[in-house]
Write an enzyme that holds these catalytic residues in place. Structure first.
Site, short mmCIF file in Angstrom:
data_model
loop_
_atom_site.label_atom_id
_atom_site.label_comp_id
_atom_site.label_asym_id
_atom_site.label_seq_id
_atom_site.Cartn_x
_atom_site.Cartn_y
_atom_site.Cartn_z
N ASP A 46 1.03 -1.07 -0.11
CA ASP A 46 -0.02 -0.13 0.03
C ASP A 46 0.93 1.15 0.07
O ASP A 46 1.50 1.56 1.09
CB ASP A 46 -0.86 -0.12 1.13
N TYR A 85 3.58 9.67 -0.40
CA TYR A 85 4.71 8.94 0.34
C TYR A 85 5.81 9.10 -0.17
O TYR A 85 6.93 8.86 0.43
CB TYR A 85 4.39 7.38 0.52
N LYS A 133 -2.71 6.00 -4.45
CA LYS A 133 -3.68 6.97 -4.16
C LYS A 133 -3.45 8.24 -4.74
O LYS A 133 -2.38 8.73 -4.99
CB LYS A 133 -3.64 7.13 -2.39
N HIS A 183 -7.34 9.62 -2.01
CA HIS A 183 -6.92 9.55 -0.62
C HIS A 183 -7.57 10.20 0.46
O HIS A 183 -7.51 9.95 1.69
CB HIS A 183 -5.46 10.31 -0.80
N1 LIG Z 1 -5.09 6.49 3.64
C1 LIG Z 1 -4.59 7.05 4.52
O1 LIG Z 1 -4.90 8.39 5.00
C2 LIG Z 1 -3.41 6.50 5.39
C3 LIG Z 1 -3.14 7.26 6.50
C4 LIG Z 1 -2.06 6.55 7.49
C5 LIG Z 1 -1.57 5.32 7.04
N2 LIG Z 1 -1.99 4.89 5.85
C6 LIG Z 1 -1.71 3.41 5.64
O2 LIG Z 1 -1.54 2.55 6.60
C7 LIG Z 1 -0.19 2.14 6.71
C8 LIG Z 1 0.25 2.04 8.25
O3 LIG Z 1 -0.12 3.06 9.12
P1 LIG Z 1 0.85 3.84 9.95
O4 LIG Z 1 2.21 3.76 9.12
O5 LIG Z 1 0.33 5.10 10.27
O6 LIG Z 1 1.17 3.08 11.40
P2 LIG Z 1 1.18 1.54 11.91
O7 LIG Z 1 1.25 0.43 11.09
O8 LIG Z 1 0.02 1.54 12.71
O9 LIG Z 1 2.34 1.77 12.88
C9 LIG Z 1 3.81 1.71 12.15
C10 LIG Z 1 4.74 2.16 13.51
O10 LIG Z 1 4.78 1.06 14.24
C11 LIG Z 1 6.01 0.36 14.25
N3 LIG Z 1 5.95 -1.24 14.14
C12 LIG Z 1 5.30 -1.99 13.31
N4 LIG Z 1 5.32 -3.18 13.44
C13 LIG Z 1 5.60 -3.30 15.06
C14 LIG Z 1 5.59 -4.33 15.78
N5 LIG Z 1 5.36 -5.64 15.34
N6 LIG Z 1 5.80 -3.89 17.07
C15 LIG Z 1 6.21 -2.87 17.53
N7 LIG Z 1 6.28 -1.60 16.53
C16 LIG Z 1 5.81 -2.08 15.11
C17 LIG Z 1 6.73 0.82 12.82
O11 LIG Z 1 7.98 0.94 13.32
P3 LIG Z 1 9.35 0.34 12.06
O12 LIG Z 1 8.81 0.79 10.79
O13 LIG Z 1 10.35 1.21 12.38
O14 LIG Z 1 9.49 -1.03 12.39
C18 LIG Z 1 5.92 2.16 12.88
O15 LIG Z 1 6.69 3.10 13.93
C19 LIG Z 1 0.80 3.27 6.28
O16 LIG Z 1 1.95 2.91 6.01
C20 LIG Z 1 -0.07 3.39 5.08
O17 LIG Z 1 0.05 2.52 4.00
C21 LIG Z 1 -3.10 5.26 5.18
#
Ligand SMILES: NC(=O)c1ccc[n+]([C@@H]2O[C@H](COP(=O)([O-])OP(=O)(O)OC[C@H]3O[C@@H](n4cnc5c(N)ncnc54)[C@H](OP(=O)(O)O)[C@@H]3O)[C@@H](O)[C@H]2O)c1
Length: 284
Positions: free
Chosen positions: A58, A63, A88, A121
């Site tokens: 994704d 990004y 997106k 988005h």
């Molecule tokens: N459509 C939208 O508006 C929107 C908005 C936000 C996000 N998204 C999508 O959703 C995805 C995920 O959301 P997000 O990046 O906000 O947050 P998330 O997946 O909830 O959290 C990511 C954070 O958690 C850490 N992490 C990952 N796996 C872990 C584990 N097993 N144990 C402990 N910590 C862990 C990562 O660190 P490390 O990477 O350092 O391991 C990073 O700091 C995004 O990458 C994007 O593709 C979409």
């Protein structure tokens, strides 16, 4: 060649998938790459994920790493049809003509001739319906094999489904036990729209919640796996982001355990309206 009795190592592959309203299937776990730096970091994370069994990535124009995602997929040796790719349309590119041009530019950066899913988005006021018309065109041309929205809540979805020709295949929203968006999820279900959970690990903010930790200890899993498994059992797609190899594997190892009804109810009770990013409820 020497013969060995060694069984090949089986990687924790996430095999589950959900059916979209297009008839295509979407893998239930996808690697998120928001805030994965462009260049080597994103390439390595996507390469690692594909190697251990992810088949869904994704990304988004905003990004800044579409080119790295495309390169890692090409280098993986997997065929194009084996990997589900989402990107997106960013807010500044909304509007009919701008949306079409932005899509072309995204495809070019990805080095692909189609994406599996193209999302609006954000529900940009005054522009989202016109942008959606552009996405409908891309869908008919089969350059976007499915189209969907992101950050659409009930009023946005009602407005769109009254005006659209093609019903979105997906709505990608922030979704965790701490932010359950129950009305939006129920409406998506009624409309046949698959819900994707973004920031499914609360962007790290609730990984040490006592209830999550207690369930993790009782199931011999990590807090991250508990939160992700909650999303899987709620029939959503989950999009954890990690650039750390061990976590990439951990976050996809979700299909060899189950949360029982008591654990699910305990997680359901954690609702607190926690928005870690931007709140589309403020968008008219
Ligand atoms: N459509 C939208 O508006 C929107 C908005 C936000 C996000 N998204 C999508 O959703 C995805 C995920 O959301 P997000 O990046 O906000 O947050 P998330 O997946 O909830 O959290 C990511 C954070 O958690 C850490 N992490 C990952 N796996 C872990 C584990 N097993 N144990 C402990 N910590 C862990 C990562 O660190 P490390 O990477 O350092 O391991 C990073 O700091 C995004 O990458 C994007 O593709 C979409």
């Amino acid at each position: 060649m020497p013969q060995t009795n060694q069984v090949p190592m089986v990687h924790p592959v996430s095999t589950a998938s959900l059916e979209l309203n297009t008839g295509a299937r979407i893998p239930q776990v996808g690697l998120g790459v928001w805030q994965a730096h462009s260049g080597k970091i994103t390439r390595s994370a996507v390469a690692e994920a594909l190697q251990v069994g992810y088949r869904h990535v994704d990304t988004a124009r905003i990004y800044g790493n579409e080119a790295d995602v495309g390169a890692a997929i090409r280098d993986s040796g997997l065929s194009r049809s084996e990997v589900f790719v989402t990107t997106k349309l960013w807010n500044a590119d909304q509007g009919y003509d701008r949306a079409r041009a932005a899509f072309d530019a995204s495809l070019k950066r990805l080095g692909l001739d189609y994406v599996d899913l193209y999302l609006l988005h954000w529900p940009v006021p005054g522009q989202r319906l016109e942008s959606w018309r552009a996405l409908e065109g891309l869908f008919k041309e089969k350059r976007a094999r499915a189209i969907g929205v992101s950050n659409f809540l009930v009023p946005h979805l009602q407005e769109l489904t009254q005006a659209c020709e093609v019903v979105p295949a997906v709505n990608q929203i922030e979704l965790t036990p701490f932010l359950q968006r129950r009305e939006t999820v129920a409406l998506c279900k009624r409309l046949g729209i698959v819900v994707e959970a973004y920031s499914p690990l609360t962007h790290g903010k609730r990984l040490s919640d006592p209830a999550v930790i207690a369930i993790a200890e009782a199931t011999n899993r990590s807090p991250a796996q508990v939160m992700l498994r909650w999303g899987i059992q709620r029939w959503t797609v989950v999009l954890p982001k990690s650039v750390t190899p061990a976590r990439i594997i951990e976050n996809a190892s979700l299909f060899d355990f189950e949360l029982d009804a008591k654990a699910m109810a305990r997680l359901d009770a954690l609702e607190e309206g926690l928005v870690t990013g931007w709140d589309p409820a403020n968008e008219s």
